[in-house]
Design a protein around this motif. Structure first.
Motif, short mmCIF file in Angstrom:
data_model
loop_
_atom_site.label_atom_id
_atom_site.label_comp_id
_atom_site.label_asym_id
_atom_site.label_seq_id
_atom_site.Cartn_x
_atom_site.Cartn_y
_atom_site.Cartn_z
N GLY A 180 0.81 -1.22 0.00
CA GLY A 180 0.00 0.00 0.00
C GLY A 180 0.84 1.27 0.00
N ARG A 181 2.17 1.13 -0.14
CA ARG A 181 3.05 2.30 -0.09
C ARG A 181 2.87 3.13 -1.35
N ASP A 261 -1.28 -13.39 2.47
CA ASP A 261 -0.34 -13.84 1.43
C ASP A 261 -0.69 -13.21 0.09
N ARG A 262 -2.00 -13.05 -0.15
CA ARG A 262 -2.45 -12.42 -1.40
C ARG A 262 -1.77 -11.06 -1.59
N TYR A 263 -1.70 -10.25 -0.52
CA TYR A 263 -1.12 -8.91 -0.65
C TYR A 263 0.37 -8.99 -0.95
N ILE A 264 1.07 -9.95 -0.29
CA ILE A 264 2.51 -10.07 -0.54
C ILE A 264 2.74 -10.43 -2.01
N GLU A 295 -7.54 -19.60 -7.47
CA GLU A 295 -8.32 -18.37 -7.49
C GLU A 295 -7.45 -17.12 -7.48
N PHE A 296 -6.13 -17.29 -7.55
CA PHE A 296 -5.21 -16.13 -7.65
C PHE A 296 -4.56 -16.09 -9.04
N PRO A 297 -5.35 -16.03 -10.12
CA PRO A 297 -4.71 -16.06 -11.45
C PRO A 297 -3.81 -14.85 -11.68
N GLU A 298 -4.26 -13.70 -11.16
CA GLU A 298 -3.48 -12.48 -11.34
C GLU A 298 -2.17 -12.61 -10.54
N GLY A 299 -2.27 -13.15 -9.33
CA GLY A 299 -1.09 -13.34 -8.49
C GLY A 299 -0.08 -14.26 -9.16
N ALA A 300 -0.59 -15.31 -9.82
CA ALA A 300 0.31 -16.25 -10.50
C ALA A 300 1.06 -15.53 -11.62
#
Ligand SMILES: Cc1cc2nc3c(=O)[nH]c(=O)nc-3n(C[C@H](O)[C@H](O)[C@H](O)COP(=O)(O)O)c2cc1C
Ligand code: SF4
Ligand code: FES
Length: 647
Positions: A180-181, A261-264, A295-300
């Motif tokens: 969030g920086r 973990d999603r945010y990291i 369910e984290f396709p963007e994260g992948a």
């Protein structure tokens, strides 16, 4: 497809089954017989090996979905924030007649709009409980959905992670320093400008034993749920191990209430990669897999991009930073099953099979893990903490937090609070009261605290008016027992365990006095009934029975025997299963029934069990799960089955 197969050892092509199924579904929208046989042939498998995956992993579908496919989260924090209204209003807006089960809620097959443009389904926790209610429109996450303006949701195509503006003064940010920086980007340049990968440079000049010792000295306990000391786990790997050693980063983040973990992954992927690279070096693991939930396709995608950048800068790949050490990191996507978070279920899934957990012993991952080789499985946050331990030294890290509960950890607050969200705290330096009332803004106006689930939905619920007796170590080394309220409970592993629950995955779900505890437990029970892998009879049947009973109680059919029956079903699951899912699904029921007896009694007023409708056909009877209506005899359990434990 060949590139995906290349991520696994040449004789372990089966591991590529899920990646190939994902690729097929992305291209053709669903998995048909042709896909099954084609993928099986490609990997040298039998079609059944592929079909069994399609029928196991909820994200894989055998029928076409709509052009826009909507997944609405129905798990507790979202349900509390209006997830079911979101579903209802989306169906109305898209003309979808949703198939419902007899009780009218929960999981049913995908429902389509008449024009085929839209399809919809309920899914379990999407790891964004702090911005509930949420849903996914195709691959994009939509947060803080307003149930009354869902049309806007379908039209507006923005998928941005919602961040807290500033850290709270009670926070101590290390891992979430960049989350969030302002002006922070995920590219490697931004990371390098901020001193990124300096800790890897430092680590590759250290000896492996020294790194493991630093991690041991730090007292770091795993952040994935069980809180096992990381350095101790690492020391199970023999320094002269002959077999290949694997590191698996557990990015399944599927425990309801947990969304760190999603945010990291989304916002600071290089921090995670640096932690992974240091850990691989320490363990002499030349291959690491990051198992990321489907369910984290963007994260992948973000992680894959970051891996490419790290390779280009020689932080990954051959002879990293001139150290003579080669390491490769690959992303492996799950496909929507909670049990893939359990480390041995994860390993089976990574091997291209159903995520059926393995029995321990003998299958402790550090001994017989991935491909029967020594394997360390660590959570995303744990691996990030390793980087900071190298930066500051184990002893300094151990000064953060409390004795045996060192360092910082990210707690995720969701449910009935004014400002849900994530907070990185020194472990045990913040109390539950500070967390709820100061950091998360307290309860909604006019509401009182009723209960807290402190460590993800598997943790036993705490009642707001309970008194807890906690043993505390004094400065002189003496231990004294202190009685405290829920507000005074330190947020650490040992205090929450002493209070009869657990710190678990750090997901704190707050319930206020407007909540019906039978409704809340039923929501949780639905999750576990849906997610049991089905290997063990007590878990498979028991989870379903518990759900059926709470559902019946909610629908006005509760009988007086229901509360003790629920309790005995839970008692007969916990401790009698292959994996800890057994406890995870039993603890909510056991604790809710015990702590809120008056509410359960109020829902269980009928004096005799409801008869089965006489007109049931044999087919209906086999479809209808039988619900016990009187307490079960308590099974003495395997451990008491005979002097030699022979059954
Ligand atoms: C049913 C079940 C689900 C789990 N889900 C997760 C998960 O989503 N993420 C995770 O890191 N650990 C999860 N765990 C814990 C893992 O099995 C394992 O202990 C953890 O990944 C080890 O990492 P750590 O030592 O860094 O905590 C789960 C455990 C169980 C029993
Ligand atoms: S306890 Fe449940 S989830 Fe775990 S192996 Fe047994 S059936 Fe599967
Ligand atoms: S994202 Fe919906 S409950 Fe977690």
């Amino acid at each position: 497809m060949d590139e995906a197969i290349g991520h696994y050892p040449a004789d372990k092509k089966r591991s590529a089954a899920l990646p190939l199924l994902h690729l097929w579904q992305e291209h053709f929208d669903f998995i048909n017989d042709e896909a099954v046989t084609w993928i099986a042939t490609k990997l040298g498998l039998q079609p059944i090996n592929i079909l069994e995956l399609v029928t196991f992993y909820p994200m894989l579908r055998e029928k076409r979905a709509g052009k826009t496919h909507i997944r609405v989260c129905r798990t507790l924090s979202c349900a509390m924030a209006g997830g079911y209204q979101v579903m209802e209003n989306l169906c109305a807006a898209t003309g979808i007649q949703r198939k419902t089960d007899p009780a009218g809620a929960g999981h049913t097959p995908i429902s389509m709009s008449p024009d085929g443009n839209y399809s919809i389904e309920f899914v379990e926790c999407l790891a964004s409980c702090g911005t509930a209610p949420v849903c996914m429109i195709n691959d994009e996450l939509r947060q803080n959905v307003d149930p009354s303006s869902v049309v806007d949701l379908i039209v507006n195509r923005e998928s941005r992670i919602v961040n807290r503006p500033e850290p709270h003064p009670l926070e101590h940010r290390i891992i979430f320093k960049n989350i969030g920086r302002k002006n922070w980007k995920t590219d490697i340049k931004t990371y390098l400008d901020d001193g990124g990968y300096e800790d890897l440079r430092k680590a590759v000049k250290m000896s492996r034993v020294d790194i493991v010792n630093e991690v041991k000295t730090s007292g770091l306990r795993g952040r994935g749920g069980a809180g096992f000391p990381c350095g101790v786990k690492w020391s199970f790997i023999k320094p002269d191990e002959k077999k290949p050693v694997y590191l698996i980063c557990n990015a399944d983040e599927s425990e309801p209430g947990t969304f760190k973990d999603r945010y990291i992954i989304h916002e600071d992927p290089h921090q995670l990669l640096e932690g992974i690279a240091i850990s691989c070096f320490a363990l002499n693991a030349r291959t690491a897999y990051t198992y990321i939930r489907g369910e984290f396709p963007e994260g992948a995608k973000i992680l894959e991009g970051a891996i490419e950048e790290a390779r280009e800068h020689n932080f990954l790949g051959k002879n990293i930073l001139g150290s003579g050490f080669d390491v490769d990191v690959y992303i492996h996507r799950g496909a929507g099953a909670y049990i893939c978070g359990e480390e041995t279920g994860l390993i089976e899934s990574l091997e291209g099979k159903r995520a059926y957990p393995r029995i321990k012993p003998p299958y402790f991952p550090a001994v017989l893990g991935l491909y029967m080789c020594p394997t360390i499985v660590n959570n995303v946050e744990t691996l990030c903490a390793v980087k900071h331990i190298i930066a500051m030294g184990g002893a300094k890290y151990a000064q953060l937090g409390r004795s045996n509960n060192t360092g910082t950890r990210i707690v995720c607050v969701s449910g009935d609070v004014e400002r849900p969200g994530y907070f990185e705290i020194e472990v045990g330096k913040v109390t539950m009261g500070q967390l709820i009332y100061q950091m998360a803004g307290g309860l909604k106006w006019g509401r009182q605290l009723k209960a807290v689930i402190p460590g993800g939905s598997s943790a036993k619920v705490l009642r707001a008016d309970e008194r807890f007796k906690i043993k505390q170590k004094q400065l002189d080394g003496a231990t004294i027992e202190v009685e405290m309220s829920i507000d005074e409970l330190p947020m650490d592993f040992d205090s929450l365990a002493a209070a009869g629950s657990m710190a678990g995955s750090g997901g704190v779900i707050v319930l206020d006095d407007s909540r019906d505890m039978v409704w809340a437990l039923n929501n949780i029970n639905e999750f576990y009934a849906h997610e049991s892998c089905g290997q063990c009879t007590p878990c498979r049947e028991g989870a379903l029975w518990m759900k059926k009973i709470t559902e019946r109680m909610l629908n006005g059919g509760g009988v007086t025997e229901d509360p003790p029956t629920l309790k005995t079903i839970g008692d007969n699951i916990a401790g009698r299963t292959i994996c800890a899912f057994g406890e995870a699904c039993a603890w909510p029921t056991q604790s809710f029934v015990e702590k809120f007896p008056e509410e359960f009694a109020a829902h269980a007023r009928k004096s005799f069990p409801p008869p089965l409708p006489p007109e049931c056909t044999p087919e209906e009877l086999t479809e209808r799960e039988q619900i016990p209506t009187s307490p079960l005899a308590h099974d003495p359990g395997w451990e008491k089955a005979g002097a030699d434990a022979v059954i």
